[in-house]
Motif scaffolding. Structure first.
Motif, PDB file in Angstrom:
ATOM      1  N   ASN A  14      29.980  28.098  64.378  1.00 15.97           N
ATOM      2  CA  ASN A  14      30.420  29.488  64.261  1.00 15.97           C
ATOM      3  C   ASN A  14      30.876  29.773  62.838  1.00 15.97           C
ATOM      4  O   ASN A  14      31.577  28.970  62.225  1.00 15.97           O
ATOM      5  CB  ASN A  14      31.558  29.772  65.239  1.00 15.97           C
ATOM      6  CG  ASN A  14      31.079  29.810  66.679  1.00 15.97           C
ATOM      7  OD1 ASN A  14      29.929  30.150  66.944  1.00 15.97           O
ATOM      8  ND2 ASN A  14      31.953  29.464  67.610  1.00 15.97           N
ATOM      9  N   GLU A  15      30.461  30.916  62.307  1.00 12.50           N
ATOM     10  CA  GLU A  15      30.833  31.346  60.963  1.00 12.50           C
ATOM     11  C   GLU A  15      31.058  32.856  60.964  1.00 12.50           C
ATOM     12  O   GLU A  15      30.706  33.543  61.917  1.00 12.50           O
ATOM     13  CB  GLU A  15      29.744  30.985  59.946  1.00 12.50           C
ATOM     14  CG  GLU A  15      30.039  29.773  59.066  1.00 12.50           C
ATOM     15  CD  GLU A  15      31.206  30.008  58.109  1.00 12.50           C
ATOM     16  OE1 GLU A  15      31.588  31.173  57.887  1.00 12.50           O
ATOM     17  OE2 GLU A  15      31.755  29.021  57.590  1.00 12.50           O
ATOM     18  N   GLY A  16      31.660  33.353  59.884  1.00  9.84           N
ATOM     19  CA  GLY A  16      31.811  34.789  59.733  1.00  9.84           C
ATOM     20  C   GLY A  16      33.250  35.239  59.627  1.00  9.84           C
ATOM     21  O   GLY A  16      34.182  34.545  60.045  1.00  9.84           O
ATOM     22  N   ARG A  65      24.066  29.808  44.939  1.00 13.33           N
ATOM     23  CA  ARG A  65      24.067  29.199  46.272  1.00 13.33           C
ATOM     24  C   ARG A  65      25.429  29.269  46.949  1.00 13.33           C
ATOM     25  O   ARG A  65      25.530  29.068  48.160  1.00 13.33           O
ATOM     26  CB  ARG A  65      23.601  27.743  46.216  1.00 13.33           C
ATOM     27  CG  ARG A  65      24.569  26.808  45.501  1.00 13.33           C
ATOM     28  CD  ARG A  65      24.100  25.360  45.525  1.00 13.33           C
ATOM     29  NE  ARG A  65      24.158  24.784  46.863  1.00 13.33           N
ATOM     30  CZ  ARG A  65      23.993  23.493  47.118  1.00 13.33           C
ATOM     31  NH1 ARG A  65      23.750  22.654  46.127  1.00 13.33           N
ATOM     32  NH2 ARG A  65      24.067  23.039  48.348  1.00 13.33           N
ATOM     33  N   TYR A  66      26.481  29.568  46.172  1.00 19.49           N
ATOM     34  CA  TYR A  66      27.811  29.652  46.779  1.00 19.49           C
ATOM     35  C   TYR A  66      27.885  30.830  47.738  1.00 19.49           C
ATOM     36  O   TYR A  66      27.394  31.921  47.457  1.00 19.49           O
ATOM     37  CB  TYR A  66      28.897  29.816  45.715  1.00 19.49           C
ATOM     38  CG  TYR A  66      30.231  30.232  46.325  1.00 19.49           C
ATOM     39  CD1 TYR A  66      31.037  29.292  46.965  1.00 19.49           C
ATOM     40  CD2 TYR A  66      30.651  31.570  46.316  1.00 19.49           C
ATOM     41  CE1 TYR A  66      32.231  29.662  47.574  1.00 19.49           C
ATOM     42  CE2 TYR A  66      31.847  31.942  46.911  1.00 19.49           C
ATOM     43  CZ  TYR A  66      32.631  30.990  47.537  1.00 19.49           C
ATOM     44  OH  TYR A  66      33.805  31.357  48.135  1.00 19.49           O
ATOM     45  N   LYS A  67      28.542  30.615  48.863  1.00 12.42           N
ATOM     46  CA  LYS A  67      28.842  31.689  49.787  1.00 12.42           C
ATOM     47  C   LYS A  67      30.188  31.410  50.442  1.00 12.42           C
ATOM     48  O   LYS A  67      30.567  30.244  50.635  1.00 12.42           O
ATOM     49  CB  LYS A  67      27.748  31.826  50.855  1.00 12.42           C
ATOM     50  CG  LYS A  67      27.543  30.591  51.723  1.00 12.42           C
ATOM     51  CD  LYS A  67      26.444  30.819  52.750  1.00 12.42           C
ATOM     52  CE  LYS A  67      26.244  29.589  53.630  1.00 12.42           C
ATOM     53  NZ  LYS A  67      25.184  29.798  54.645  1.00 12.42           N
ATOM     54  N   PRO A  68      30.951  32.439  50.762  1.00 13.19           N
ATOM     55  CA  PRO A  68      32.248  32.230  51.424  1.00 13.19           C
ATOM     56  C   PRO A  68      32.074  31.468  52.725  1.00 13.19           C
ATOM     57  O   PRO A  68      31.068  31.621  53.428  1.00 13.19           O
ATOM     58  CB  PRO A  68      32.749  33.657  51.676  1.00 13.19           C
ATOM     59  CG  PRO A  68      32.055  34.489  50.640  1.00 13.19           C
ATOM     60  CD  PRO A  68      30.703  33.871  50.478  1.00 13.19           C
ATOM     61  N   ARG A  69      33.064  30.629  53.041  1.00 13.18           N
ATOM     62  CA  ARG A  69      33.023  29.842  54.278  1.00 13.18           C
ATOM     63  C   ARG A  69      34.286  30.130  55.076  1.00 13.18           C
ATOM     64  O   ARG A  69      35.401  29.971  54.584  1.00 13.18           O
ATOM     65  CB  ARG A  69      32.932  28.344  53.959  1.00 13.18           C
ATOM     66  CG  ARG A  69      31.725  27.959  53.118  1.00 13.18           C
ATOM     67  CD  ARG A  69      30.415  28.306  53.806  1.00 13.18           C
ATOM     68  NE  ARG A  69      30.198  27.486  54.977  1.00 13.18           N
ATOM     69  CZ  ARG A  69      29.461  26.380  54.968  1.00 13.18           C
ATOM     70  NH1 ARG A  69      28.893  25.950  53.866  1.00 13.18           N
ATOM     71  NH2 ARG A  69      29.297  25.689  56.078  1.00 13.18           N
ATOM     72  N   TYR A  70      34.089  30.529  56.320  1.00 18.49           N
ATOM     73  CA  TYR A  70      35.202  30.877  57.200  1.00 18.49           C
ATOM     74  C   TYR A  70      35.508  29.776  58.208  1.00 18.49           C
ATOM     75  O   TYR A  70      36.456  29.886  58.968  1.00 18.49           O
ATOM     76  CB  TYR A  70      34.880  32.185  57.935  1.00 18.49           C
ATOM     77  CG  TYR A  70      34.724  33.365  57.006  1.00 18.49           C
ATOM     78  CD1 TYR A  70      35.808  34.163  56.675  1.00 18.49           C
ATOM     79  CD2 TYR A  70      33.484  33.659  56.423  1.00 18.49           C
ATOM     80  CE1 TYR A  70      35.673  35.235  55.807  1.00 18.49           C
ATOM     81  CE2 TYR A  70      33.333  34.727  55.546  1.00 18.49           C
ATOM     82  CZ  TYR A  70      34.429  35.507  55.239  1.00 18.49           C
ATOM     83  OH  TYR A  70      34.303  36.555  54.373  1.00 18.49           O
ATOM     84  N   ASN A  71      34.691  28.724  58.193  1.00 17.43           N
ATOM     85  CA  ASN A  71      34.890  27.628  59.135  1.00 17.43           C
ATOM     86  C   ASN A  71      34.352  26.336  58.507  1.00 17.43           C
ATOM     87  O   ASN A  71      33.493  25.659  59.082  1.00 17.43           O
ATOM     88  CB  ASN A  71      34.180  27.929  60.463  1.00 17.43           C
ATOM     89  CG  ASN A  71      34.642  27.025  61.585  1.00 17.43           C
ATOM     90  OD1 ASN A  71      35.680  26.372  61.512  1.00 17.43           O
ATOM     91  ND2 ASN A  71      33.856  26.980  62.667  1.00 17.43           N
ATOM     92  N   PRO A 108      39.683  30.875  69.249  1.00 21.72           N
ATOM     93  CA  PRO A 108      39.292  29.492  69.526  1.00 21.72           C
ATOM     94  C   PRO A 108      37.833  29.213  69.198  1.00 21.72           C
ATOM     95  O   PRO A 108      37.385  28.064  69.285  1.00 21.72           O
ATOM     96  CB  PRO A 108      39.565  29.345  71.031  1.00 21.72           C
ATOM     97  CG  PRO A 108      39.551  30.723  71.572  1.00 21.72           C
ATOM     98  CD  PRO A 108      40.080  31.593  70.477  1.00 21.72           C
ATOM     99  N   ARG A 109      37.093  30.225  68.755  1.00 19.09           N
ATOM    100  CA  ARG A 109      35.703  30.030  68.366  1.00 19.09           C
ATOM    101  C   ARG A 109      35.577  29.112  67.152  1.00 19.09           C
ATOM    102  O   ARG A 109      34.502  28.561  66.898  1.00 19.09           O
ATOM    103  CB  ARG A 109      35.032  31.373  68.068  1.00 19.09           C
ATOM    104  CG  ARG A 109      34.845  32.267  69.284  1.00 19.09           C
ATOM    105  CD  ARG A 109      34.179  33.585  68.916  1.00 19.09           C
ATOM    106  NE  ARG A 109      32.861  33.388  68.335  1.00 19.09           N
ATOM    107  CZ  ARG A 109      32.535  33.759  67.110  1.00 19.09           C
ATOM    108  NH1 ARG A 109      33.435  34.355  66.320  1.00 19.09           N
ATOM    109  NH2 ARG A 109      31.312  33.566  66.660  1.00 19.09           N
ATOM    110  N   ILE A 110      36.663  28.906  66.403  1.00 20.28           N
ATOM    111  CA  ILE A 110      36.568  28.007  65.252  1.00 20.28           C
ATOM    112  C   ILE A 110      36.362  26.560  65.692  1.00 20.28           C
ATOM    113  O   ILE A 110      35.986  25.713  64.883  1.00 20.28           O
ATOM    114  CB  ILE A 110      37.809  28.093  64.342  1.00 20.28           C
ATOM    115  CG1 ILE A 110      39.055  27.548  65.049  1.00 20.28           C
ATOM    116  CG2 ILE A 110      38.036  29.491  63.840  1.00 20.28           C
ATOM    117  CD1 ILE A 110      40.161  27.169  64.106  1.00 20.28           C
ATOM    118  N   SER A 111      36.594  26.277  66.966  1.00 22.82           N
ATOM    119  CA  SER A 111      36.405  24.912  67.456  1.00 22.82           C
ATOM    120  C   SER A 111      34.947  24.477  67.351  1.00 22.82           C
ATOM    121  O   SER A 111      34.657  23.285  67.265  1.00 22.82           O
ATOM    122  CB  SER A 111      36.877  24.802  68.907  1.00 22.82           C
ATOM    123  OG  SER A 111      38.252  25.103  69.016  1.00 22.82           O
TER     124      SER A 111
END
Length: 231
Positions: free
Chosen positions: A209-211, A25-31, A202-205
């Motif tokens: 949003n992920e990726g 179930r683990y997946k990388p998280r960018y946000n 600024p999309r991390i706000s």
């Protein structure tokens, strides 16, 4: 410290780095953001556990979450009964390879930055966790990240930063026999000469949003999409 961080390592890298089992179930998280279920390692675990950061999503009701729910300051850990108990009994580490914070450039404008460690190293943040029952009497778990005063590179945007642990400190932090005074000694600002930073989208706000595109460097732009001339 802001309320976003990254853990972008693949499962194999995490398994080798922390000597743990990493479930599918683990997946990388960018946000990674508050109210999300995120990977941590507890004292009694041989693998990753997945706890909510700070608060359950149904309790946040899309409102800004108090920093008291997502972080715990080193200086106050022993002053509050709940955090002191967690320090002694419910410690964890939070795998990470960077965190975000916002640099204010005007009264309303702020630019997001990502702070990284060494050559994109995977590290961990010191944390504490809590177990309780939700409104439907289900047992749930949340965690907080412990913060220290910021080092010279982070202090340009924030007075606080996560308490970063090296592999040796991680073992002591998770060891049930480590005395309290030694635990507090481990919580030090990470050396600024072993960190770097760069501006990001600024999309991390938006926590939806992920990726991988979120961690790519880009020219400084505030949350309104206006490019900064003051960086």
């Amino acid at each position: 410290m802001g309320d976003r961080y990254t853990i972008t390592a693949e499962a194999e890298v995490l398994s080798e780095r922390f000597n743990i089992d990493v479930p599918e179930r683990y997946k990388p998280r960018y946000n990674a953001a508050p109210t999300q279920v995120l990977p941590i390692v507890t004292q009694d675990s041989k693998g990753l556990s997945f706890f909510y950061w700070g608060q359950l999503p149904e309790r946040s009701k899309n409102k800004t979450i108090s920093s008291k729910l997502i972080v715990a300051e080193k200086e106050t850990l022993t002053q509050k009964v709940s955090s002191h108990k967690a320090l002694l009994q419910s410690r964890c580490i939070v795998p990470a390879d960077g965190f975000y914070d916002w640099k204010r450039i005007s009264k309303k404008g702020k630019v997001p930055y990502r702070f990284i460690f060494g050559n994109d190293q995977t590290v961990s943040f010191a944390g504490i966790w809590e177990e309780f029952e939700d409104d439907e009497e289900n047992v749930v778990h949340t965690f907080k990240i412990i913060t220290t005063p910021a080092n010279s590179i982070v202090s340009e945007v924030n007075a606080r930063m996560p308490a970063v642990l090296n592999p040796e400190a991680e073992k002591l932090w998770l060891d049930t026999n480590t005395p309290e005074d030694k635990l507090l000694e481990l919580l030090q600002p990470y050396p600024s000469d072993q960190m770097g930073s760069y501006s990001v989208s600024p999309r991390i706000s938006d926590l939806n949003n992920e990726g991988a595109g979120l961690i790519k460097p880009m020219a400084p732009a505030d949350q309104f999409g206006n490019y900064s001339l003051f960086d």
